[in-house]
Design an enzyme around this catalytic site. Structure first.
Site, PDB file in Angstrom:
ATOM      1  N   PRO A 143       7.821  14.265   5.616  1.00 53.11           N
ATOM      2  CA  PRO A 143       6.926  14.655   4.208  1.00 53.11           C
ATOM      3  C   PRO A 143       7.233  15.942   3.844  1.00 53.11           C
ATOM      4  O   PRO A 143       7.377  16.179   2.626  1.00 53.11           O
ATOM      5  CB  PRO A 143       5.595  14.230   4.836  1.00 53.11           C
ATOM      6  CG  PRO A 143       5.540  13.182   5.714  1.00 53.11           C
ATOM      7  CD  PRO A 143       6.719  13.352   6.526  1.00 53.11           C
ATOM      8  N   ASN A 147       9.855  -0.357   3.734  1.00 60.59           N
ATOM      9  CA  ASN A 147       9.107  -0.929   2.863  1.00 60.59           C
ATOM     10  C   ASN A 147       7.587  -0.467   3.032  1.00 60.59           C
ATOM     11  O   ASN A 147       6.788  -0.271   2.284  1.00 60.59           O
ATOM     12  CB  ASN A 147       8.905  -2.467   2.827  1.00 60.59           C
ATOM     13  CG  ASN A 147      10.214  -3.085   2.478  1.00 60.59           C
ATOM     14  OD1 ASN A 147      10.914  -2.600   1.692  1.00 60.59           O
ATOM     15  ND2 ASN A 147      10.327  -4.248   3.064  1.00 60.59           N
ATOM     16  N   TYR A 200       8.441  -9.311   5.474  1.00 65.28           N
ATOM     17  CA  TYR A 200       8.639  -8.730   4.388  1.00 65.28           C
ATOM     18  C   TYR A 200       7.384  -8.450   3.548  1.00 65.28           C
ATOM     19  O   TYR A 200       7.165  -7.453   2.870  1.00 65.28           O
ATOM     20  CB  TYR A 200      10.006  -9.585   3.559  1.00 65.28           C
ATOM     21  CG  TYR A 200       9.972  -9.089   2.137  1.00 65.28           C
ATOM     22  CD1 TYR A 200      10.723  -8.006   2.053  1.00 65.28           C
ATOM     23  CD2 TYR A 200       9.494  -9.844   1.135  1.00 65.28           C
ATOM     24  CE1 TYR A 200      10.914  -7.588   0.580  1.00 65.28           C
ATOM     25  CE2 TYR A 200       9.748  -9.526  -0.272  1.00 65.28           C
ATOM     26  CZ  TYR A 200      10.329  -8.245  -0.444  1.00 65.28           C
ATOM     27  OH  TYR A 200      10.683  -7.679  -1.984  1.00 65.28           O
ATOM     28  N   LYS A 222       5.728  -4.914   2.537  1.00 64.54           N
ATOM     29  CA  LYS A 222       5.524  -4.526   0.924  1.00 64.54           C
ATOM     30  C   LYS A 222       3.951  -4.401   0.927  1.00 64.54           C
ATOM     31  O   LYS A 222       3.794  -3.396   0.102  1.00 64.54           O
ATOM     32  CB  LYS A 222       6.192  -5.574   0.393  1.00 64.54           C
ATOM     33  CG  LYS A 222       7.767  -5.691   0.153  1.00 64.54           C
ATOM     34  CD  LYS A 222       8.340  -4.234  -0.359  1.00 64.54           C
ATOM     35  CE  LYS A 222       8.174  -4.239  -1.904  1.00 64.54           C
ATOM     36  NZ  LYS A 222       8.963  -2.968  -2.342  1.00 64.54           N
TER      37      LYS A 222
END
Length: 308
Positions: free
Chosen positions: A48, A81, A131, A135
């Site tokens: 970050p 993701n 997946y 997400k």
């Protein structure tokens, strides 16, 4: 207005860039790992602090995050993701807390739908595979960030440039290989599922509207076609667009692992219409015609000749 697009080299990101590039009064910045990027960032692995320094230097008014992974193992999916959006939000809070974040999520976050019903943004989420789960984790990171942020939960994108990692692009590639041979057989897996397909150019327009909207937006907006189409019907229409004269052989199994457990998916797009004035402008046939035209153009170019 300075708009930074992350994931610009991907399928969705490329169309978003094309849309935003011609927006009056906008300076478009492309972020990524490539040395050609305007802003060097690596959401999957960058810290970050490093991300914040890059964002502070770029000073964007809007960040559109199109970065994402649709394939790979669970670790890769989680890095791109889930960790990526979380790191991006932390960096934005430190370096550009007033910037708007438009993040592209996925309808796979909802998991299996109920046949005949459209899912809304307030419905429970129960992703069926890594997946969708990763997400969803990215969406939670964005909606809990405290930023001026909106997640566009995208249905199944289709249209020009569709990659072979998704069913429309894969079928188009198979059709290109088969040509017009009447004896050719297109062998596919189970095509009984229903999916909500949305033109990739309409997704890009939704991203533009979200990036430029005045005032706060709802935290999540569904961006889809608003209609569940049998996958079998999509394949048939694409074969027609390609002039395919052979046979389509369908067998159990062989489909996408991340969608095998979802037989029905359809989104209610009312909220996107109300918040953005958005609705799909391309029919499924128009999307498939454009997809096939792009595949045909690539096939017609001599080897080694790049696209214009």
């Amino acid at each position: 207005m300075r708009i930074l697009v992350l994931g610009a080299t991907g399928y969705l990101g490329g169309h978003v860039v094309d849309r935003l590039r011609v927006l009056p009064g906008t300076r478009l910045l492309v972020g990524g790992r490539s040395p050609d990027a305007d802003v060097t960032v690596d959401l999957a692995r960058g810290g970050p602090r490093d991300l914040a320094e890059a964002l502070a230097a770029a000073a964007p008014a809007v960040v559109v995050n199109c970065a994402g992974a649709t394939g790979g193992d669970a670790v890769t999916l989680a890095e791109v993701n889930a960790r990526g959006p979380a790191a991006l939000c932390a960096a934005l809070r430190a370096a550009a807390p007033a910037a708007r974040l438009v993040h592209l999520g996925s309808a796979a976050e909802y998991g299996p739908g109920t046949p005949g019903l459209r899912v809304t943004e307030s419905d429970p989420t129960s992703p069926a595979a890594p997946y969708g789960a990763t997400k969803l984790a990215g969406t939670v990171a964005v909606t809990a960030s405290g930023l001026d942020a909106v997640v566009l939960r995208v249905g199944n994108p289709v249209g020009p440039g569709a990659p072979s990692t998704g069913l429309p692009g894969r079928v188009a590639a198979l059709l290109a290989d088969a040509g017009r041979d009447p004896d050719a057989t297109l062998r596919l897996g189970d095509l009984s599922a229903h999916r909500d397909f949305v033109d990739v150019r309409d997704v890009a327009r939704a991203a533009e509207l979200a990036a430029t909207a005045v005032g706060p937006l709802p935290p999540i907006l569904d961006v889809g076609g608003g209609e569940a189409i049998p996958v079998r019907e999509l394949v048939r229409r694409l074969a027609t667009a390609a002039g395919f004269r052979g046979r389509i052989a369908e067998a159990g199994g062989g489909g996408s692992a991340r969608s095998a457990r979802v037989s029905w998916q359809c989104s209610d797009i009312t909220a996107a219409r109300d918040a953005l004035g958005w609705r799909p402008s391309h029919s499924l046939d128009a999307s498939l015609t454009a997809l096939w035209a792009a595949v045909g153009a690539r096939s017609a170019r001599p080897e080694g000749v790049p696209a214009p």
